[in-house]
Design a protein around this motif. Structure first.
Motif: not given
Length: 290
Positions: A52-55, A88-89, A121-122, A125-128
């Protein structure tokens, strides 16, 4: 991998594994070399499907197991999830704070810089990351939390808002087999909910948080796993940390909260200057504890 060679008396002697290496195709080593990002993201024995990611971890702590939605009274989780994205980034090597000049700026005055625009790959995250990379001049951590959550008075910057974040994270958890999807009727409207379907994963997450401030407490944030440290800070900022401590006995609960308070009382500016500290992590902490 190119075989190492040694020259002795004009003869080329190959090391023991050379013969086997010759039989492999030129691109074969790429199949056997573990991906660094997968190693860095490996989390306490979780399989790849349930990592899982932090979010996702913060949202999972906030979701009601049976109802499948977060508390209607929680107005902190939206900004907390944006803080999770920045950390995360940063932990994945995509973001960092601008370098200090001769006169050291405070964490909240320093701009967020794109270190690498390689896809994570998320989708969220890629949008941010795309927003941060393309924005000139750069913005601060505090500004990005507000922009990504849509909490800005500038209508020209509303396009930075990441929409339906909780729903999109919940769908990620559905794909990972943690949640399921249902429709519930609330008198005047229908609502999509995501009840818990894999209790083992959530219990493992809760246990990890509890142990960090009880059995495995190290009394030094720089000896703690950075991802776990960030999870505790962001879960508190998102008003969901109490959910992880609810099952504890009274004396365990009091001790856990006392140690969380010790973390919250730390001075982010000073902590960010210590060896091996992640400055952007402490900048996000400063944004929520200022």
């Amino acid at each position: 991998m190119t075989s190492l060679t040694q020259r002795s008396s004009g003869l080329v002697q190959r090391r023991g594994a050379a013969a086997a290496e010759k039989e492999r195709s030129p691109g074969a080593e790429d199949e056997f070399e573990p991906r660094r990002e997968e190693q860095e993201d490996d989390d306490g024995g979780d399989s790849k499907e349930t990592r899982l990611t932090l979010m996702e971890e913060v949202l999972l702590l906030g979701l009601k197991d049976r109802e499948g939605y977060t508390s209607f009274w929680n107005d902190c989780i939206s900004s907390g999830l944006r803080g999770c994205m920045l950390i995360e980034l940063a932990l994945r090597g995509r973001l960092q704070l601008e370098a200090c000049g001769m006169r050291r700026k405070s964490l909240l005055a320093r701009k967020v810089i794109c270190k690498s625009d390689a896809p994570t790959g998320d989708v969220l995250l890629d949008e941010a990351l795309k927003h941060i990379k393309e924005t000139q001049p750069p913005e601060t951590v505090q500004s990005w939390i507000e922009l990504l959550s849509g909490e800005t008075w500038n209508p020209l910057k509303l396009h930075y808002q990441l929409r339906n974040v909780r729903e999109r994270l919940a769908k990620n958890l559905v794909e990972k087999g943690v949640l399921t999807t249902e429709k519930q009727n609330f008198l005047l409207f229908d609502m999509t909910t995501h009840p818990l379907t894999n209790n083992n994963i959530k219990q493992r997450l809760i246990k990890k948080v509890q142990e960090a401030v009880l059995e495995k407490w190290v009394n030094d944030p720089h000896r703690m796993d950075k991802r776990l440290l960030a999870l505790i800070f962001l879960a508190h900022s998102s008003d969901v940390l109490e959910n992880a401590f609810a099952p504890l006995l009274d004396d365990q609960y009091d001790l856990a909260m006392k140690r969380v308070r010790q973390l919250l009382d730390l001075e982010p500016e000073g902590e960010s200057m210590k060896n091996n500290a992640n400055e952007l992590l402490w900048a996000v902490v400063a944004a929520f504890t200022k």
